[in-house]
Design a protein around this motif. Sequence first.
Motif, PDB file in Angstrom:
ATOM      1  N   ILE A 132     -13.545  71.133 -89.755  1.00 45.80           N
ATOM      2  CA  ILE A 132     -13.787  70.434 -91.021  1.00 45.80           C
ATOM      3  C   ILE A 132     -12.793  70.906 -92.073  1.00 45.80           C
ATOM      4  O   ILE A 132     -12.740  72.089 -92.410  1.00 45.80           O
ATOM      5  CB  ILE A 132     -15.221  70.684 -91.507  1.00 45.80           C
ATOM      6  CG1 ILE A 132     -16.218  70.118 -90.481  1.00 45.80           C
ATOM      7  CG2 ILE A 132     -15.445  70.073 -92.884  1.00 45.80           C
ATOM      8  CD1 ILE A 132     -17.655  70.459 -90.792  1.00 45.80           C
ATOM      9  N   ARG A 133     -12.016  69.980 -92.600  1.00 50.55           N
ATOM     10  CA  ARG A 133     -11.113  70.284 -93.700  1.00 50.55           C
ATOM     11  C   ARG A 133     -11.763  69.959 -95.048  1.00 50.55           C
ATOM     12  O   ARG A 133     -11.535  70.647 -96.037  1.00 50.55           O
ATOM     13  CB  ARG A 133      -9.807  69.488 -93.552  1.00 50.55           C
ATOM     14  CG  ARG A 133      -8.747  69.874 -94.582  1.00 50.55           C
ATOM     15  CD  ARG A 133      -7.460  69.070 -94.429  1.00 50.55           C
ATOM     16  NE  ARG A 133      -7.675  67.664 -94.765  1.00 50.55           N
ATOM     17  CZ  ARG A 133      -7.577  66.674 -93.918  1.00 50.55           C
ATOM     18  NH1 ARG A 133      -7.293  66.917 -92.655  1.00 50.55           N
ATOM     19  NH2 ARG A 133      -7.783  65.424 -94.290  1.00 50.55           N
ATOM     20  N   ASN A 134     -12.585  68.912 -95.074  1.00 48.50           N
ATOM     21  CA  ASN A 134     -13.266  68.499 -96.300  1.00 48.50           C
ATOM     22  C   ASN A 134     -14.768  68.503 -96.031  1.00 48.50           C
ATOM     23  O   ASN A 134     -15.326  67.524 -95.521  1.00 48.50           O
ATOM     24  CB  ASN A 134     -12.797  67.101 -96.721  1.00 48.50           C
ATOM     25  CG  ASN A 134     -13.313  66.694 -98.092  1.00 48.50           C
ATOM     26  OD1 ASN A 134     -14.421  67.039 -98.475  1.00 48.50           O
ATOM     27  ND2 ASN A 134     -12.489  65.965 -98.830  1.00 48.50           N
ATOM     28  N   PRO A 135     -15.478  69.607 -96.347  1.00 50.03           N
ATOM     29  CA  PRO A 135     -16.899  69.745 -95.986  1.00 50.03           C
ATOM     30  C   PRO A 135     -17.795  68.659 -96.549  1.00 50.03           C
ATOM     31  O   PRO A 135     -18.695  68.178 -95.859  1.00 50.03           O
ATOM     32  CB  PRO A 135     -17.270  71.125 -96.546  1.00 50.03           C
ATOM     33  CG  PRO A 135     -15.967  71.860 -96.653  1.00 50.03           C
ATOM     34  CD  PRO A 135     -14.954  70.826 -96.996  1.00 50.03           C
ATOM     35  N   GLU A 136     -17.566  68.256 -97.785  1.00 55.18           N
ATOM     36  CA  GLU A 136     -18.467  67.286 -98.409  1.00 55.18           C
ATOM     37  C   GLU A 136     -18.423  65.938 -97.692  1.00 55.18           C
ATOM     38  O   GLU A 136     -19.462  65.323 -97.424  1.00 55.18           O
ATOM     39  CB  GLU A 136     -18.098  67.117 -99.894  1.00 55.18           C
ATOM     40  CG  GLU A 136     -18.299  68.372-100.733  1.00 55.18           C
ATOM     41  CD  GLU A 136     -19.726  68.884-100.647  1.00 55.18           C
ATOM     42  OE1 GLU A 136     -20.665  68.058-100.664  1.00 55.18           O
ATOM     43  OE2 GLU A 136     -19.905  70.113-100.565  1.00 55.18           O
ATOM     44  N   VAL A 137     -17.221  65.479 -97.365  1.00 56.45           N
ATOM     45  CA  VAL A 137     -17.088  64.195 -96.691  1.00 56.45           C
ATOM     46  C   VAL A 137     -17.670  64.281 -95.283  1.00 56.45           C
ATOM     47  O   VAL A 137     -18.373  63.377 -94.822  1.00 56.45           O
ATOM     48  CB  VAL A 137     -15.613  63.758 -96.631  1.00 56.45           C
ATOM     49  CG1 VAL A 137     -15.471  62.453 -95.842  1.00 56.45           C
ATOM     50  CG2 VAL A 137     -15.053  63.590 -98.040  1.00 56.45           C
ATOM     51  N   ALA A 138     -17.406  65.394 -94.600  1.00 56.33           N
ATOM     52  CA  ALA A 138     -17.909  65.558 -93.238  1.00 56.33           C
ATOM     53  C   ALA A 138     -19.426  65.565 -93.211  1.00 56.33           C
ATOM     54  O   ALA A 138     -20.055  64.948 -92.343  1.00 56.33           O
ATOM     55  CB  ALA A 138     -17.360  66.844 -92.635  1.00 56.33           C
ATOM     56  N   LYS A 139     -20.047  66.256 -94.146  1.00 58.18           N
ATOM     57  CA  LYS A 139     -21.512  66.326 -94.194  1.00 58.18           C
ATOM     58  C   LYS A 139     -22.123  64.964 -94.465  1.00 58.18           C
ATOM     59  O   LYS A 139     -23.180  64.630 -93.923  1.00 58.18           O
ATOM     60  CB  LYS A 139     -21.948  67.330 -95.248  1.00 58.18           C
ATOM     61  CG  LYS A 139     -21.658  68.780 -94.872  1.00 58.18           C
ATOM     62  CD  LYS A 139     -22.096  69.738 -95.981  1.00 58.18           C
ATOM     63  CE  LYS A 139     -21.786  71.189 -95.609  1.00 58.18           C
ATOM     64  NZ  LYS A 139     -22.162  72.137 -96.690  1.00 58.18           N
ATOM     65  N   SER A 140     -21.460  64.181 -95.280  1.00 57.85           N
ATOM     66  CA  SER A 140     -22.003  62.852 -95.579  1.00 57.85           C
ATOM     67  C   SER A 140     -21.940  61.949 -94.353  1.00 57.85           C
ATOM     68  O   SER A 140     -22.860  61.160 -94.108  1.00 57.85           O
ATOM     69  CB  SER A 140     -21.235  62.217 -96.752  1.00 57.85           C
ATOM     70  OG  SER A 140     -19.879  61.960 -96.396  1.00 57.85           O
ATOM     71  N   ILE A 141     -20.877  62.072 -93.568  1.00 56.23           N
ATOM     72  CA  ILE A 141     -20.761  61.285 -92.337  1.00 56.23           C
ATOM     73  C   ILE A 141     -21.858  61.683 -91.365  1.00 56.23           C
ATOM     74  O   ILE A 141     -22.492  60.849 -90.705  1.00 56.23           O
ATOM     75  CB  ILE A 141     -19.370  61.484 -91.698  1.00 56.23           C
ATOM     76  CG1 ILE A 141     -18.283  60.831 -92.553  1.00 56.23           C
ATOM     77  CG2 ILE A 141     -19.342  60.921 -90.276  1.00 56.23           C
ATOM     78  CD1 ILE A 141     -18.313  59.325 -92.557  1.00 56.23           C
ATOM     79  N   LEU A 142     -22.117  63.005 -91.262  1.00 59.28           N
ATOM     80  CA  LEU A 142     -23.126  63.501 -90.341  1.00 59.28           C
ATOM     81  C   LEU A 142     -24.531  63.143 -90.823  1.00 59.28           C
ATOM     82  O   LEU A 142     -25.421  62.846 -90.025  1.00 59.28           O
ATOM     83  CB  LEU A 142     -22.994  65.020 -90.187  1.00 59.28           C
ATOM     84  CG  LEU A 142     -23.758  65.658 -89.029  1.00 59.28           C
ATOM     85  CD1 LEU A 142     -23.281  65.094 -87.701  1.00 59.28           C
ATOM     86  CD2 LEU A 142     -23.583  67.173 -89.045  1.00 59.28           C
ATOM     87  N   ALA A 143     -24.723  63.142 -92.140  1.00 62.23           N
ATOM     88  CA  ALA A 143     -26.049  62.856 -92.694  1.00 62.23           C
ATOM     89  C   ALA A 143     -26.416  61.384 -92.575  1.00 62.23           C
ATOM     90  O   ALA A 143     -27.599  61.040 -92.405  1.00 62.23           O
ATOM     91  CB  ALA A 143     -26.102  63.287 -94.163  1.00 62.23           C
ATOM     92  N   GLN A 144     -25.383  60.524 -92.633  1.00 64.45           N
ATOM     93  CA  GLN A 144     -25.646  59.097 -92.572  1.00 64.45           C
ATOM     94  C   GLN A 144     -24.755  58.454 -91.494  1.00 64.45           C
ATOM     95  O   GLN A 144     -23.774  57.774 -91.796  1.00 64.45           O
ATOM     96  CB  GLN A 144     -25.372  58.438 -93.929  1.00 64.45           C
ATOM     97  CG  GLN A 144     -26.294  58.939 -95.027  1.00 64.45           C
ATOM     98  CD  GLN A 144     -25.993  58.287 -96.365  1.00 64.45           C
ATOM     99  OE1 GLN A 144     -24.901  57.796 -96.597  1.00 64.45           O
ATOM    100  NE2 GLN A 144     -26.983  58.281 -97.242  1.00 64.45           N
TER     101      GLN A 144
END
Length: 567
Positions: free
Chosen positions: A153-165
């Motif tokens: 993960i280079r950009n945690p916020e974007v990655a978490k949003s993809i995983l969350a939704q």
Amino acid sequence: MALPIVSGVMKKKKKPSLVLTLSAAGLLIGAGSAAYWFFTQGQPFSRDLPVGANIIPQDALFAVSLTTDTQHWKKLREFGTPETQKELDKNLIQLQQRLLTNNGYNFEKDIQPWVGDEVTIAVLAPPVGNAPTKPVATDADTSEQSMVMVLPIRNPEVAKSILAQPKPLKQGKWIERTYQGIPIKQTEGQAGEKLSAALIDQRFIVITDNAKTTERTIDAYKNKASLATLGGFAVNFSKTAGYQPFAQFYVNVPIAAKIATTAPNRRLPAQVLTQLQNNQGLAGTITLEPQGIRLKGVSWLNPNSKRVLAVENKAGSMQNRLPSETLMMWSGSNLKRLWADYVSTSRGNPFSPIKPEQLRQSVKSLTNLDLDQDFLSWMQGEFSVAVIPNTPKDATPDNFRAGLVFMVKASDAKGNLRQSAETALQSLDDVVKNQYQFKVESASVAGKPVVNWISPFGTLTATHGWLDGDVLFFVLGAPISYKIVPKPGNTLASTLSFQQTISKESNPAKGLFFLDMERTVKSFTLNTASPSQQALLAAIRTIGVTTAVNDNRSQQYDIFLELKKNK
């Protein structure tokens, strides 16, 4: 570009081509040992190792790490011919549609904004103790193998949003559960494997093709039972380190051998399996250079293996005895030892290209001489096999299009053995003359004495003689002895193609291989090659391979493909 490779995390089908697909991806593109012990405790990870090496279980059959840098993929597209580029594009489009677009994902939009510099794909063998109901890795079924993909993960916020939704599924739904304190999202109610995703250490998204595999990766991470802690992995992998690699790969040789024993149509004999068990791993790094693709690899033995390697790097002078127009050269350090190693590894192997006993028997029946005692006993010095084309002035309807040249330094552990070689050659000359009715005549080339074999039809078929007193040469086919006697002014070693293709890092080396593919394809018609194979061969200018033994447990390889540029 990395699009179709990265997209593989989204969907995995039960197809026998899985391992071949990953291997082909790796083929397009084949630090210190202390740091990796602390990686799972939050220490910086060695850049020499593939990303996710601290997560992938030790029993991984195969792993390949690929760059996500689109500039590297654009550079790859510069190589080849229009035909090979068309084939590459077709495969990339098919992968994109099957593994990414069909699931509603777009690489540039959904993955590229957050993924790191590289991703790793690994194929795991069935867990120990779980006997599969069907054979593993047969031609019809690979379902017992599972796949893991690690995305940094280079950009945690974007990655978490993809995983969350996650994207809505065409069939089934997403559910969430927890294993060892790590949340896991997985699919439920759809046909085939259950896609599973987990966020590990806030730095990696791990995608697998079933829930149990996800648990195995988490266990490997938590228990420090990953590739990074596998004996010899980090130490040997660091030997292949390269600047901004396009790909890195690893093959677990013992596990691959065990799986091969379960394939009914390709079952390995027990003797061969025992030999393979001596090897622990094969790893490598692939980089893109201005003129082509380079693979730096290393193989190492099992720490418990009783077998050891002979540190004998003596190859490196034969290219100075061959002319610049040489099409192919293979050289090695010690022919007797090479033969002994081949006999050891091929004993009982039905797939060996040459059966040692059959070759021995053939030599005995054809010449009444003993291969080991009469020939190999004095062939313990550097040797080479080369193909040299004839020139227009040599060409006649009766002549061959090229000469096959064998050279070997006559020696054993005690020194020069020319007398033993002379005795064997005299016996061979007598057999050729008396049994096969060839004329065996003394002659000279550039003032040097040679012996010619002339067939009953009057065609010069072979010539043998000596260079520098202790180097025997034997020419079969075209009469090109004058090209090596005396030593040529323009040698193969002096050519730009040889210098650009053969690595200078290992000098001397255990062995060298050079092939001028472009000129060879022009000189010889390859009727047995398929159109796709011919297109691939046409894209290669030269091939260079260098091998060297590091120590009694490991050896290195350097392979370079000089490629044509796609215009």
